[in-house]
Scaffold this motif. Structure first.
Motif, mmCIF file in Angstrom:
data_model
loop_
_atom_site.group_PDB
_atom_site.id
_atom_site.type_symbol
_atom_site.label_atom_id
_atom_site.label_comp_id
_atom_site.label_asym_id
_atom_site.label_seq_id
_atom_site.Cartn_x
_atom_site.Cartn_y
_atom_site.Cartn_z
ATOM 1 N N ASN A 212 2.760 2.290 -9.505
ATOM 2 C CA ASN A 212 1.659 3.142 -9.046
ATOM 3 C C ASN A 212 1.355 2.942 -7.558
ATOM 4 O OD1 ASN A 212 -0.173 5.237 -9.619
ATOM 5 N ND2 ASN A 212 -1.853 3.780 -9.827
ATOM 6 N N GLN B 231 5.724 14.659 1.076
ATOM 7 C CA GLN B 231 5.209 14.770 2.436
ATOM 8 C C GLN B 231 6.110 14.034 3.428
ATOM 9 O OE1 GLN B 231 0.799 13.750 1.576
ATOM 10 N NE2 GLN B 231 0.823 14.565 3.664
ATOM 11 N N ILE C 59 -1.768 6.433 7.520
ATOM 12 C CA ILE C 59 -2.338 5.386 6.672
ATOM 13 C C ILE C 59 -2.694 4.196 7.563
ATOM 14 C CG2 ILE C 59 -1.932 3.759 4.784
ATOM 15 C CD1 ILE C 59 -0.027 5.789 3.560
ATOM 16 N N PRO D 56 1.720 4.575 -3.785
ATOM 17 C CA PRO D 56 2.049 5.830 -3.102
ATOM 18 C C PRO D 56 3.430 5.742 -2.450
ATOM 19 C CG PRO D 56 -0.214 5.205 -2.642
ATOM 20 C CD PRO D 56 0.407 4.047 -3.382
ATOM 21 N N THR D 57 4.301 6.682 -2.810
ATOM 22 C CA THR D 57 5.713 6.598 -2.451
ATOM 23 C C THR D 57 6.159 7.861 -1.728
ATOM 24 O OG1 THR D 57 6.172 5.177 -4.364
ATOM 25 C CG2 THR D 57 8.052 6.325 -3.385
ATOM 26 N N TYR D 58 6.924 7.663 -0.645
ATOM 27 C CA TYR D 58 7.439 8.770 0.159
ATOM 28 C C TYR D 58 8.938 8.574 0.333
ATOM 29 C CZ TYR D 58 2.466 9.114 1.202
ATOM 30 O OH TYR D 58 1.094 9.216 1.081
ATOM 31 N N SER E 242 7.009 4.450 -11.702
ATOM 32 C CA SER E 242 5.685 4.890 -12.157
ATOM 33 C C SER E 242 4.761 3.720 -12.494
ATOM 34 C CB SER E 242 5.827 5.813 -13.365
ATOM 35 O OG SER E 242 6.425 5.130 -14.462
ATOM 36 N N SER F 45 5.415 11.440 -3.375
ATOM 37 C CA SER F 45 5.059 12.609 -2.584
ATOM 38 C C SER F 45 6.252 13.050 -1.747
ATOM 39 C CB SER F 45 3.882 12.282 -1.664
ATOM 40 O OG SER F 45 3.665 13.325 -0.729
ATOM 41 N N ASP G 7 0.813 -1.207 0.000
ATOM 42 C CA ASP G 7 0.000 0.000 0.000
ATOM 43 C C ASP G 7 0.849 1.261 0.000
ATOM 44 O OD1 ASP G 7 -2.639 -1.381 0.451
ATOM 45 O OD2 ASP G 7 -1.593 -2.023 2.261
ATOM 46 N N VAL G 8 2.062 1.133 0.510
ATOM 47 C CA VAL G 8 2.962 2.273 0.673
ATOM 48 C C VAL G 8 4.382 1.833 0.345
ATOM 49 C CG1 VAL G 8 3.852 4.035 2.263
ATOM 50 C CG2 VAL G 8 1.523 3.178 2.536
ATOM 51 N N ALA H 289 2.768 12.613 -8.275
ATOM 52 C CA ALA H 289 2.149 11.313 -8.015
ATOM 53 C C ALA H 289 2.671 10.243 -8.978
ATOM 54 C CB ALA H 289 0.637 11.424 -8.134
ATOM 55 N N PRO H 290 2.948 9.037 -8.441
ATOM 56 C CA PRO H 290 2.618 8.562 -7.093
ATOM 57 C C PRO H 290 3.657 8.922 -6.021
ATOM 58 C CG PRO H 290 3.597 6.772 -8.337
ATOM 59 C CD PRO H 290 3.510 7.952 -9.285
#
Length: 266
Positions: free
Chosen positions: A78, A106, A111, A80-82, A75, A104, A50-51, A101-102
């Motif tokens: 897909n 942040q 989550i 969500p990547t931090y 890419s 970020s 998920d992450v 995206a995907p």
């Protein structure tokens, strides 16, 4: 918002990518080739994470092109990547490139009932890391806001020694202020790092300190001197439950490489 449990987190670290993948090697190992083998392993996982957390040393040559290569390769997943910066990274360039995206930029997010706090330890021109007073204040303010929800802290440089004398000299310098904050907040469950190119796992005061293999070359654990290891590149998986429980394991690729046996230092 993710509603399924557990939340599956993948950590990838120390990719050491170059602007030119055909020429980019670390101790004789083509870093993009080894990274692609780890991504292949990641793509085979069911369910998919998920992450995705990238814990530094994404680039080896600190070029915009190396970060663009990373973004392009991720890419298709897909996920969500931090990210956080390592000692080989250029933070201003990362902030410019790794923000679509995907991926970020942040550094604080929630989550599946877990809060993730990402700390910068990059000291330009230095192998070791430090956390600034401003980052320490930010961390404590975040922990006060979060309350009792479980927390994962990620930073490139480990806070605790890994029993490898040469590497222990270039971990996080002056870790005590950060450790003092962490120890005051029992909701902190996991402190996740990269940098050391090996798996390490210890628990102190109920907090799990984890490091993860690089996607390229590995360093031999518990050796007082610099020695390369023949273990395969890999990643870490964490399954996080909203009550604060979790499991974790290392997954390694099947990539077999020949490194430069004359390599003498990091």
């Amino acid at each position: 918002m993710i509603s399924k449990f557990p939340v599956l987190v993948a950590q990838i670290t120390d990719t050491h990518l170059f602007a030119n993948p055909t020429q980019g090697k670390m101790y004789g190992v083509p870093t993009e080739t080894s990274f692609l083998k780890v991504l292949e392993k990641l793509g085979q996982l069911q369910p998919q994470p998920d992450v995705l957390l990238l814990t530094g040393d994404i680039s080896q040559d600190e070029t915009p092109e190396s970060y663009q290569r990373l973004a392009s390769l991720l890419s298709a997943l897909n996920i969500p990547t931090y990210w956080i910066a390592g000692n080989h990274d250029c933070l201003p360039i990362m902030e410019q490139v790794l923000n679509s995206a995907p991926i970020s930029s942040q550094k604080s997010f929630e989550i599946g009932g877990w809060y993730f706090l990402l700390l910068n330890t990059n000291v330009p021109g230095c192998l070791y890391g430090q956390v600034s007073p401003e980052s320490l204040k930010w961390l404590e303010s975040q922990l006060k806001i979060i309350g009792n929800k479980p927390v994962l802290i990620a930073l490139h440089h480990p806070l605790v020694k890994i029993n490898s004398e040469w590497m222990d000299r270039i971990l996080l310098h002056e870790p005590e202020p950060l450790l003092n904050i962490i120890n005051r907040y029992p909701q902190v469950k996991i402190v996740l790092s990269g940098h050391v190119h090996q798996e390490f796992d210890t628990e102190i005061n109920g907090i799990r300190y984890l490091t993860t293999p690089s996607t390229c070359i590995q360093f031999e654990p518990k050796n007082p001197e610099f020695v390369l290891d023949k273990k395969s590149p890999g990643l870490r998986l964490l399954s996080l439950y909203p009550d604060g429980n979790y499991t974790t394991k290392i997954e390694r690729s099947d990539y077999i490489y020949e490194f430069d046996i004359t390599a003498s230092g990091y």
